[in-house]
Design an enzyme around this catalytic site. Structure first.
Site, PDB file in Angstrom:
ATOM      1  N   HIS A 164      17.286-100.257  -1.239  1.00 35.79           N
ATOM      2  CA  HIS A 164      17.681-101.407  -2.054  1.00 35.79           C
ATOM      3  C   HIS A 164      17.818-100.981  -3.521  1.00 35.79           C
ATOM      4  CE1 HIS A 164      17.312-105.748  -3.338  1.00 35.79           C
ATOM      5  NE2 HIS A 164      16.854-105.154  -4.431  1.00 35.79           N
ATOM      6  N   GLU A 165      16.801-100.305  -4.038  1.00 36.96           N
ATOM      7  CA  GLU A 165      16.817 -99.870  -5.439  1.00 36.96           C
ATOM      8  C   GLU A 165      17.883 -98.810  -5.690  1.00 36.96           C
ATOM      9  OE1 GLU A 165      15.321-101.440  -7.800  1.00 36.96           O
ATOM     10  OE2 GLU A 165      14.188-102.725  -6.442  1.00 36.96           O
ATOM     11  N   HIS A 203      21.190-100.577  -6.278  1.00 40.80           N
ATOM     12  CA  HIS A 203      21.335-100.955  -7.695  1.00 40.80           C
ATOM     13  C   HIS A 203      21.689 -99.742  -8.543  1.00 40.80           C
ATOM     14  CE1 HIS A 203      19.800-105.017  -7.335  1.00 40.80           C
ATOM     15  NE2 HIS A 203      18.611-104.629  -6.917  1.00 40.80           N
TER      16      HIS A 203
END
Length: 191
Positions: free
Chosen positions: A58-59, A62
């Site tokens: 997820h990170e 980003h």
């Protein structure tokens, strides 16, 4: 971030684990042990490790989009409450912030979709034990966890992803400082 252990690099981005994450693993292992001994303890730890691998992805979602717009990502750090992508700078154009903010939840939804496809459909957890007891239950738990994380992350509360989405949409029509103030303000209900 202080008190973090390097785990490696992905696409040049250092991945770190805060020492308090070890406390979370120890606590989860103890909970598993208290439920059903060593087997439950191992499955509980496996669930947390897999869940936090999803958080890293997820990170990284980003981070990779931010890097595409010229941002420098210092690191991704795992904490007991989730992950944090530390960036030296973030894209300032509203549409860029929108894409960066949506990238993480999009990765989370893709992970859930891939797991559903691998499992041959969505299997609600229902009456299972507290922790998974096999690979299928582990995958099902990860589907549910990723769906919950995606929805939770999109709540329009700044500085969470949903709050950043809100700010970027507001910044299309308002000056950036005003958009930030509105997105960071608590919702007030009047009588």
């Amino acid at each position: 971030m202080k008190w973090s252990i390097p785990l490696g690099r992905v696409w040049g981005i250092p991945i770190r684990m805060h020492l308090t994450f070890i406390l979370l693993l120890a606590w989860i292992a103890w909970l598993g042990w208290s439920v059903d001994g060593l087997r439950a303890s191992l499955w509980a730890v496996a669930l947390i490790i897999c869940l936090f691998a999803c958080v890293v992805l997820h990170e990284l979602g980003h981070s990779l989009v931010a890097m595409r717009f010229g941002a420098h990502v210092r690191s991704v750090t795992l904490l007991p409450i989730g992950g944090v992508a530390s960036m030296k700078s973030i894209p300032e154009k509203p549409y860029q912030e929108l894409l960066v903010s949506l990238a993480g939840p999009s990765v989370t939804l893709v992970i859930a979709a891939v797991l559903v496809a691998v499992r041959g459909g969505y299997h609600a957890l229902g009456e299972q034990s507290v922790f998974p007891t096999n690979v299928g239950e582990l995958a099902d738990a990860l589907v549910d966890a990723n769906l919950i994380l995606a929805v939770f992350n999109l709540i329009p509360a700044f500085p969470m992803d949903g709050g950043r989405v809100l700010r970027s949409l507001l910044a299309l029509f308002l000056p950036f400082p005003r958009a930030t103030a509105v997105a960071a303000s608590p919702i007030r209900f009047r009588r």
